[in-house]
Enzyme design. Structure first.
Site, PDB file in Angstrom:
ATOM      1  N   HIS A  41      66.486  -8.360 -86.643  1.00 50.43           N
ATOM      2  CA  HIS A  41      65.706  -7.216 -85.896  1.00 50.43           C
ATOM      3  C   HIS A  41      66.354  -6.452 -84.869  1.00 50.43           C
ATOM      4  CE1 HIS A  41      62.166  -8.499 -88.196  1.00 50.43           C
ATOM      5  NE2 HIS A  41      62.315  -9.959 -87.975  1.00 50.43           N
TER       6      HIS A  41
ATOM      7  N   TYR B 180      60.012 -11.135 -80.971  1.00 51.75           N
ATOM      8  CA  TYR B 180      60.329 -12.250 -81.975  1.00 51.75           C
ATOM      9  C   TYR B 180      60.114 -13.710 -81.291  1.00 51.75           C
ATOM     10  CZ  TYR B 180      59.786  -9.391 -85.794  1.00 51.75           C
ATOM     11  OH  TYR B 180      59.201  -8.395 -87.019  1.00 51.75           O
TER      12      TYR B 180
END
Length: 767
Positions: free
Chosen positions: A449, A294
């Site tokens: 996440h 990410y």
């Protein structure tokens, strides 16, 4: 005429460029004051266009160099071929209706990429066909958007209009802002007014003030939203939008610590906007708390908006913000990749995402241009084999043309986590040439996440995974698999502790698998040492994953020639005030070769347990009788590996495989060997992992197919010290002692074990 000949364009394009060159020459010599003023404004006025990624001066410099900068010329030719084909196919404008991977989603995603590239081609080639194409498509979007309802798919916490989530709408605006900037002067004032009134301003308002739960938080989603609003604001010279991008929506009427259902924080601690997203998720070392996958995704909006701000509002000095954290982050991200450039799949991460992704092309170019022009970045750009078609890409192309590149130096490194660098981190230990690379994760939760995997590790043999981190459970943009979105198995398997190479206690994930609890804690570095290439060590503590139990894991990458090839020593010490069941898996790849213990193979595939990820494991075999040292060897990619571990007579060794309770085949069927120890409070797990040989299918010869470890022995284990003896088949013995309490580099230690005295200064002893 030089530009025309080198680009080998059609006669119409060549004539356009020829006229442009003559015109530039004319205006440069013309003494007319109005023309001089126009030229000065075009070049120097902060309101001139283009001014975001390409600049007016940059366009001039690029045109002057065309045909002499190979990597730039190659990229330009490829983009021109791509966009010419798109123009020939016409404009496609489907009504939005699909999830990721569906036609409408992919077409609008394709459109915003094409618009950005076409705008750049217009500026560099001065061919109006590209400007007309951008204008025509934008006008179709303007006509559509005025009456476009919210996207019909309802899964997202913040639905978009063109896409099923505001995140993708923000992607669109980040790219389209650049296209609009490139054709700004091509459009009439009325056309600009039409687009800004009916498309761009409503679009920016929708993803921000109409969706504060998406926009006003600390998360990679919001970074895209902030960049989108800010970039269109810069093009439109709308300072209110720029301020909204930098600082968020101040009247959002949201609880300062409320969570959205995707796990990010809304308006965390009263902060929001682009600067808050720079401040909170990045550590001073440039590590991004959500992990490299990410971080890669967020790098594009972070750096592209950063470039736009640097070009349009240089007084902000955005690349100096937080001690130049944006520029540092690119080095951190490059370090978080294996020998072939694939990012380590920490937290939610898809395997195979690499430094060749377009987000890293822009990141490398921007960092080189606005940083200190690190020659190592040029070698990364050379491997990427393309550049940005802007001022930064020109800088890289010129650097390569002048042969300034040097190898990018991947090192053993400890990257801190947390905005102040005090929330754990990720340590990477590397041998020379990356023969072995250990990735040790002792970080914070990583926002939505993050995974429940404190003190976990993965191991690489050059480009091959030896012991893997599973990564995410998702088939990105493959519509047949859950619309290309996260699968339920991401929560039931990939995030759970047992899915990682770390310790699970009582079949329960760290922090009981609760995000609220996990977000409050992080592991703590005990010590990190990489100065001595013979032995590099990282050690970290975790005291909160299981209340009443303290975990200390120390991992050493040992490259002592007397002991043969480099190997990993893994020491996991547990202090607990209760008796527990411990499970420690090692997720390997390949074919079982041999064991030094007997085991019984399951006649039917039974599920290991019922919850917390265990329900996704089949039990394939179980040990029958084990000794003080248990050894397991396997082969993968024609290479031999062994795990030697200190065991007790009551321990169990399980052969497990992922895939149980997975009727849709969403999970990979990967194997593991799992150590299980029951009814124990304080305990110690000690293992050695070797890469020791290879096999040639051509010559059919196996070299060093057997482990080089003869014995692994615990000499001492107290509160203060743990001492391990490693003996090879050649009867070479080395002693490793780690300080469990006083880890100061200046601390002096004196210890007697079995009549032998050991004295040293620092964190560990190895001799």
């Amino acid at each position: 005429m030089l530009i025309v000949n080198r680009l080998k364009m059609n006669s119409k394009s060549a004539l356009t460029i020829f006229v442009f060159v003559i015109a530039v020459g004319f205006y440069s010599c013309n003494n007319d004051s109005q023309n001089t003023l126009d030229k000065t404004e075009q070049t120097n006025n902060s309101n001139a266009h283009p001014k975001l990624i390409l600049t007016a001066q940059g366009v001039k410099d690029i045109r002057a160099q065309l045909g002499t900068i190979p990597i730039f010329d190659k990229t330009l030719a490829a983009v021109k071929e791509e966009i010419d084909a798109e123009i020939a196919s016409g404009i496609h404008m489907p009504i939005p209706k699909d999830y990721s991977g569906g036609y409408s989603h992919d077409r609008h995603k394709r459109n915003f990429v094409v618009l950005q590239k076409a705008g750049v081609l217009y500026q560099i080639l001065d061919d109006e066909k590209y400007a007309k194409y951008v204008k025509d498509m934008l006008m179709q979007y303007e006509a559509m958007y005025k009456t476009l309802p919210v996207h019909p798919k309802t899964r997202s916490y913040a639905r978009g209009k063109l896409f099923w989530q505001c995140l993708n709408d923000s992607n669109w605006l980040v790219y389209v802002s650049q296209a609009y900037d490139c054709i700004y002067n091509y459009l009439s004032e009325d056309e600009r007014q039409q687009l800004e009134t009916n498309l761009f301003r409503p679009f920016a308002d929708y993803i921000s003030v109409e969706n504060p739960q998406f926009y006003n938080r600390v998360h990679n989603h919001s970074t895209w939203g902030n960049a989108a609003v800010g970039m269109i604001g810069l093009v439109m010279d709308d300072d209110e939008l720029v301020q909204r991008a930098l600082y968020g929506i101040k009247d959002a009427n949201l609880d300062a610590n409320a969570k959205d259902n995707d796990g990010g924080f809304i308006n965390k601690d009263g902060k929001a906007g682009f600067l808050a997203n720079l401040e909170e998720p990045f550590s001073p070392d440039g590590y991004y708390t959500e992990g490299p996958y990410y971080q890669r995704y967020a790098m594009y909006p972070f750096l592209i908006f950063g470039e736009a701000l640097q070009n349009a509002k240089p007084e902000l000095e955005i690349f100096k913000y937080k001690d130049s954290v944006l520029l540092k982050s690119v080095n951190a991200l490059l370090q978080l990749s294996d020998a072939k450039g694939d990012f380590f799949p920490l937290n939610d991460g898809q395997k195979g995402m690499s430094t060749k992704t377009n987000a890293l092309v822009s990141a490398v170019d921007i960092t080189y241009h606005f940083g200190n022009q690190d020659a190592g970045l040029l070698s990364v750009a050379k491997a990427q084999d393309k550049v940005m078609l802007d001022d930064t890409g020109l800088s890289v192309a010129l650097g390569l043309k002048e042969n300034k590149e040097a190898p990018f130096n991947k090192t053993s490194i400890n990257l801190s986590d947390g905005s102040d660098g005090d929330e754990g981190g990720v340590a990477i230990l590397r041998t020379q040439n990356e023969d072995l690379t250990l990735v040790f994760k002792y970080a914070a939760q990583g926002l939505s996440h993050g995974h429940y995997d404190k003190l976990s590790f993965s191991l690489y043999d050059k480009t091959d995974e030896v012991l893997q981190d599973y990564g995410l459970a998702r088939y990105v943009n493959i519509e047949q698999k859950g619309g290309g979105n996260y699968l339920k198995e991401n929560k039931t398997w990939a995030k759970q502790t047992i899915a990682h190479n770390t310790l699970t206690i009582n079949e329960t994930s760290h922090f009981n698998g609760k995000y609220d609890v996990g977000s409050q804690h992080h592991s703590v570095l005990h010590y990190f040492s990489s100065e001595d290439e013979t032995i590099q060590v990282v050690s970290a503590k975790e005291d909160n994953a299981y209340p009443g139990s303290e975990l200390l894991r120390t991992m050493a990458l040992i490259s002592d020639e007397e002991l043969g090839k480099p190997f990993i020593l893994d020491i996991l010490k547990v202090n607990s005030n209760t008796k527990n069941q411990y499970d420690l898996p090692f997720y390997y790849f390949g074919q079982v070769l041999s064991t030094n213990f007997e085991y019984e193979t399951s006649k039917t595939l039974n599920v290991l347990e019922s919850k917390n990820g265990f329900q996704h494991l089949y039990l394939e075999a179980k040990s029958k009788k084990i000794s003080n040292n248990s050894q397991f060897s396997w082969m993968h990619q024609n290479k031999f590996y062994s795990l030697t571990t200190v065991t007790n007579p009551n321990d169990e060794i399980l052969f497990t495989r992922i895939g149980a309770n997975d009727p849709d085949f969403n999970l990979r069927r990967d194997p593991a060997i799992q150590l299980r120890r029951k009814n124990t409070d304080n305990t110690l797990f000690v293992s050695v992992i070797e890469a020791h040989g290879n096999y040639s299918p051509v010559t059919e010869l196996a070299t060093n197919s057997r482990s080089e470890i003869k014995e692994l022995k615990v000499l001492l284990d107290t509160e203060d010290y743990t001492a391990i003896a490693i003996t090879t088949v050649n009867d070479k013995t080395k002693i490793f002692i780690t300080a469990n309490t006083n880890a100061s580099k200046e601390a002096k230690h004196a210890l007697e074990i079995n009549g032998t005295s050991y004295n040293w200064t620092g964190t560990y002893y190895f001799k």
